[in-house]
Design a protein around this motif. Sequence first.
Motif, PDB file in Angstrom:
ATOM      1  N   LEU A   1       0.824  -1.209   0.000  1.00 23.77           N
ATOM      2  CA  LEU A   1       0.000   0.000   0.000  1.00 23.77           C
ATOM      3  C   LEU A   1       0.857   1.257   0.000  1.00 23.77           C
ATOM      4  O   LEU A   1       0.594   2.215  -0.748  1.00 23.77           O
ATOM      5  CB  LEU A   1      -0.941  -0.011   1.209  1.00 23.77           C
ATOM      6  CG  LEU A   1      -2.113  -0.987   1.151  1.00 23.77           C
ATOM      7  CD1 LEU A   1      -2.864  -0.993   2.477  1.00 23.77           C
ATOM      8  CD2 LEU A   1      -3.067  -0.630   0.014  1.00 23.77           C
ATOM      9  N   PHE A   2       1.899   1.262   0.827  1.00 19.06           N
ATOM     10  CA  PHE A   2       2.776   2.430   0.878  1.00 19.06           C
ATOM     11  C   PHE A   2       3.508   2.615  -0.449  1.00 19.06           C
ATOM     12  O   PHE A   2       3.694   3.747  -0.920  1.00 19.06           O
ATOM     13  CB  PHE A   2       3.783   2.307   2.029  1.00 19.06           C
ATOM     14  CG  PHE A   2       3.303   2.924   3.307  1.00 19.06           C
ATOM     15  CD1 PHE A   2       3.660   4.216   3.644  1.00 19.06           C
ATOM     16  CD2 PHE A   2       2.481   2.228   4.175  1.00 19.06           C
ATOM     17  CE1 PHE A   2       3.222   4.803   4.818  1.00 19.06           C
ATOM     18  CE2 PHE A   2       2.032   2.790   5.350  1.00 19.06           C
ATOM     19  CZ  PHE A   2       2.395   4.085   5.674  1.00 19.06           C
ATOM     20  N   PHE A   3       3.926   1.505  -1.066  1.00 17.23           N
ATOM     21  CA  PHE A   3       4.612   1.606  -2.357  1.00 17.23           C
ATOM     22  C   PHE A   3       3.696   2.237  -3.402  1.00 17.23           C
ATOM     23  O   PHE A   3       4.113   3.129  -4.152  1.00 17.23           O
ATOM     24  CB  PHE A   3       5.067   0.220  -2.816  1.00 17.23           C
ATOM     25  CG  PHE A   3       5.745   0.233  -4.159  1.00 17.23           C
ATOM     26  CD1 PHE A   3       7.070   0.629  -4.277  1.00 17.23           C
ATOM     27  CD2 PHE A   3       5.052  -0.135  -5.303  1.00 17.23           C
ATOM     28  CE1 PHE A   3       7.700   0.662  -5.519  1.00 17.23           C
ATOM     29  CE2 PHE A   3       5.667  -0.108  -6.544  1.00 17.23           C
ATOM     30  CZ  PHE A   3       6.993   0.295  -6.651  1.00 17.23           C
ATOM     31  N   LEU A   4       2.454   1.798  -3.429  1.00 15.43           N
ATOM     32  CA  LEU A   4       1.504   2.354  -4.394  1.00 15.43           C
ATOM     33  C   LEU A   4       1.238   3.829  -4.121  1.00 15.43           C
ATOM     34  O   LEU A   4       1.195   4.653  -5.051  1.00 15.43           O
ATOM     35  CB  LEU A   4       0.193   1.562  -4.348  1.00 15.43           C
ATOM     36  CG  LEU A   4       0.245   0.134  -4.909  1.00 15.43           C
ATOM     37  CD1 LEU A   4      -1.082  -0.578  -4.663  1.00 15.43           C
ATOM     38  CD2 LEU A   4       0.575   0.153  -6.393  1.00 15.43           C
ATOM     39  N   VAL A   5       1.047   4.170  -2.848  1.00 16.62           N
ATOM     40  CA  VAL A   5       0.758   5.565  -2.493  1.00 16.62           C
ATOM     41  C   VAL A   5       1.936   6.475  -2.846  1.00 16.62           C
ATOM     42  O   VAL A   5       1.762   7.558  -3.422  1.00 16.62           O
ATOM     43  CB  VAL A   5       0.421   5.681  -0.995  1.00 16.62           C
ATOM     44  CG1 VAL A   5       0.400   7.145  -0.555  1.00 16.62           C
ATOM     45  CG2 VAL A   5      -0.929   5.041  -0.700  1.00 16.62           C
ATOM     46  N   MET A   6       3.154   6.027  -2.530  1.00 14.54           N
ATOM     47  CA  MET A   6       4.318   6.882  -2.717  1.00 14.54           C
ATOM     48  C   MET A   6       4.763   6.987  -4.176  1.00 14.54           C
ATOM     49  O   MET A   6       5.452   7.937  -4.546  1.00 14.54           O
ATOM     50  CB  MET A   6       5.493   6.375  -1.862  1.00 14.54           C
ATOM     51  CG  MET A   6       5.224   6.413  -0.366  1.00 14.54           C
ATOM     52  SD  MET A   6       4.749   8.051   0.237  1.00 14.54           S
ATOM     53  CE  MET A   6       6.235   8.987  -0.089  1.00 14.54           C
ATOM     54  N   THR A   7       4.393   6.015  -5.002  1.00 14.49           N
ATOM     55  CA  THR A   7       4.865   6.024  -6.393  1.00 14.49           C
ATOM     56  C   THR A   7       3.770   6.266  -7.424  1.00 14.49           C
ATOM     57  O   THR A   7       4.078   6.572  -8.579  1.00 14.49           O
ATOM     58  CB  THR A   7       5.564   4.692  -6.738  1.00 14.49           C
ATOM     59  OG1 THR A   7       4.627   3.606  -6.586  1.00 14.49           O
ATOM     60  CG2 THR A   7       6.764   4.465  -5.844  1.00 14.49           C
ATOM     61  N   ARG A   8       2.502   6.146  -7.020  1.00 15.33           N
ATOM     62  CA  ARG A   8       1.435   6.204  -8.018  1.00 15.33           C
ATOM     63  C   ARG A   8       0.353   7.233  -7.701  1.00 15.33           C
ATOM     64  O   ARG A   8      -0.629   7.321  -8.426  1.00 15.33           O
ATOM     65  CB  ARG A   8       0.760   4.825  -8.146  1.00 15.33           C
ATOM     66  CG  ARG A   8       1.674   3.714  -8.634  1.00 15.33           C
ATOM     67  CD  ARG A   8       2.035   3.897 -10.111  1.00 15.33           C
ATOM     68  NE  ARG A   8       2.784   2.743 -10.623  1.00 15.33           N
ATOM     69  CZ  ARG A   8       4.100   2.643 -10.587  1.00 15.33           C
ATOM     70  NH1 ARG A   8       4.819   3.633 -10.041  1.00 15.33           N
ATOM     71  NH2 ARG A   8       4.714   1.590 -11.088  1.00 15.33           N
TER      72      ARG A   8
END
Length: 325
Positions: A175-182
């Motif tokens: 979830l954090f990866f998606l939020v921070m990159t997308r």
Amino acid sequence: MKNFLKYREIWLLAGVVVLIGLISTRFPGFADPANLRQVFNDTSILMILALGQMVVILTRSIDLSMASNLCFTGMVVAMLNAAYPAIPIPALIVIALAIGLVLGAINGFLVWRLNIPSIVVTLGTLTIYRGATFVVSGGAWVNADQMSPDFINFQRAAFLGLPVLSWIALLVIALFFLVMTRTQIGRSIHAIGVNPTASVYAGIDVGRTKFIVFCISGMIGGLAGYLWISRYVIASVEVANGHELNIIAACVIGGISIAGGIGSVGGAVLGALFLGIISNALPVINISPFWQMAISGSAIILAVVLNARGERRQGRIILRKAEAA
């Protein structure tokens, strides 16, 4: 290949692999997949907390109250479970997230609306939330025999060979990866850390974004509250006392710049994993816990030095380009 090696996460991953290799020379079973899965599971809560701290640090702020948030939220959900064991575990997790959100929003509001430095705000709420835990509990503990079996066993249950706690950590990481990159909020968080003034001209509401990141860190602290109490099956005022230093250490070791703007989800996870490996390995190879503190401290200083050198190097390159223009 040269560009590939510029990524700090690659060097940190290599460091983790080397560390595992060195430990395996003293304890050959340490590198076994089953043991590494256990190390990951043991480090899952720290990983989750490091991600919550990461988004705050990226905006040139800091949240010193995460461990106290964890303690207060964990105590409340433990007391609820002891008094009303029929409450479903998903409902308790939602309650924990809501409580953490409120505590994080308090921090964010004071930083946003009153323009108080985050270190001052969270240093104060660190003590307030810890004191509130004592007030709510009356100084009493909630022990394992007062908790329902579902409360204790939920995150211990295995799914596809991994405990639920590990799956929760993997879900949070994703979830954090998606939020921070997308997402726009992820880009805004990085932009504020790089240059708050330019962010304003780009149409980013700096104060509102900082409020949001404190809400995120608060929710993460709340989630960790349930996970911590159900894992260690005891709720007291002393839970996670001083753990905020480990959270910040995981971020710094993971390449999250205290100056803001630089850092990644992978770095925060690897920084937490580095500390988790140390804490799991040193007891089995008969090294004093005091050495664990020394090694962790040395790793933090080395990480800060490397981060500072990297940032200065980038600054000189930009300056040369500007002069050439």
